[in-house]
Design an enzyme around this catalytic site. Structure first.
Site, mmCIF file in Angstrom:
data_model
loop_
_atom_site.group_PDB
_atom_site.id
_atom_site.type_symbol
_atom_site.label_atom_id
_atom_site.label_comp_id
_atom_site.label_asym_id
_atom_site.label_seq_id
_atom_site.Cartn_x
_atom_site.Cartn_y
_atom_site.Cartn_z
ATOM 1 N N ARG A 50 26.973 32.815 -11.015
ATOM 2 C CA ARG A 50 26.805 32.936 -12.477
ATOM 3 C C ARG A 50 25.727 33.692 -12.927
ATOM 4 N NH1 ARG A 50 28.471 26.826 -14.192
ATOM 5 N NH2 ARG A 50 30.144 26.570 -12.892
ATOM 6 N N ASP A 52 23.323 35.386 -15.737
ATOM 7 C CA ASP A 52 22.991 34.852 -17.196
ATOM 8 C C ASP A 52 23.269 36.067 -18.204
ATOM 9 O OD1 ASP A 52 22.368 32.443 -16.166
ATOM 10 O OD2 ASP A 52 19.984 33.135 -15.763
ATOM 11 N N TYR A 111 19.837 40.952 -4.809
ATOM 12 C CA TYR A 111 19.585 40.941 -6.337
ATOM 13 C C TYR A 111 18.420 41.927 -6.499
ATOM 14 C CZ TYR A 111 21.711 37.203 -8.261
ATOM 15 O OH TYR A 111 22.792 36.289 -8.691
ATOM 16 N N ARG A 198 14.209 36.095 -11.788
ATOM 17 C CA ARG A 198 13.383 36.243 -13.136
ATOM 18 C C ARG A 198 12.332 35.636 -13.214
ATOM 19 N NH1 ARG A 198 17.309 34.996 -17.647
ATOM 20 N NH2 ARG A 198 15.486 35.700 -18.723
#
Length: 245
Positions: A50, A52, A111, A198
């Protein structure tokens, strides 16, 4: 009932995230509508993760079940036709076995976070990278990042809204490298906590600025305290690159 694996690219800027919600457009939502336009049925689009609001994907993966077996290139092209003009594209469609699950079959997620480290404003990369005008020490950031490798309690780097049952995760890779004015931070793990990447990037930026020493990042991790995290990096620079199965 045939099951299809979809590899998906999207610009997350106009979306509230992957997950379908009533508060705004989602990637999952526009895919659901596009598939209904093509196949005439509303199906669940189950994603590998999921992302953001504002987070992008180069290789998100999802699976869908359709009542009819279609040629895979037609599935890809027909969904893309109905997706236009949304900033979402199906790169590849594949027939998979019924036990394939985009989320639970995943072995590793990769990522990338992009920092553009320059004084000038962003033009082509607006909403697609984080501009940091102050020169960052990339070597110090990479050295600090190695303190996070392995199995740890990542409470410090976990959103207070994270719904994961445990804060313990195993981070397989976290590298920081410079390419001209860009700094690329690459993270790999089987799974991540909400806002983990993040949060780690925001703290690594403090190391790059000289405000934290590499040891400070290790101490923040060991504290298992969300208040010890640096400012969370904006979503603009984060990309889900690939999911391994």
């Amino acid at each position: 009932m045939p099951r299809y694996k979809l590899t998906i690219e999207y610009d997350g800027t106009p979306f509230i995230g992957w997950q379908q919600q009533e508060s705004g457009p989602s990637v999952q939502g526009v895919l659901t509508e596009a598939i209904a336009g093509f196949a005439g049925e509303r199906v669940m689009v189950s994603g590998a993760g999921r992302t953001d609001t504002g987070v992008h994907a180069l290789g998100q993966v999802a699976h869908i079940d359709l009542t009819k077996e279609w040629e895979v290139d037609r599935v890809r092209d027909a969904i893309n036709f109905h997706l236009r003009p949304q900033s979402v594209a199906v790169l590849k469609a594949e027939l998979v076995t019924p036990d394939f699950d985009a989320r639970f079959s995943a072995m590793k997620r990769h990522y990338l976070y992009r920092i553009v480290n320059r004084r000038a404003d962003l033009t082509l990369d607006q909403n697609r990278a984080w501009r940091v005008p102050r020169r960052l020490d990339c070597a110090a950031m990479h050295a600090a990042a190695q303190n996070l490798i392995g199995k740890h309690d990542f409470t410090t780097f976990r959103s207070t809204e994270c719904q994961a049952k445990s804060p313990v995760k195993t981070l397989d890779r976290l590298t920081v490298r410079r390419a001209a004015d860009e700094i690329h931070i690459e993270a790999s793990a089987r799974s991540f906590l909400h806002n983990q990447v993040r949060s780690m990037v925001g703290s690594l930026k403090l190391v790059g600025e000289g405000k934290w020493r590499p040891r400070d990042l290790a101490d923040a991790l060991a504290a298992a305290d969300r208040s010890r995290c640096g400012p969370v990096a904006p979503p603009d620079g984060l990309y889900l690159v690939r999911v391994d199965y």
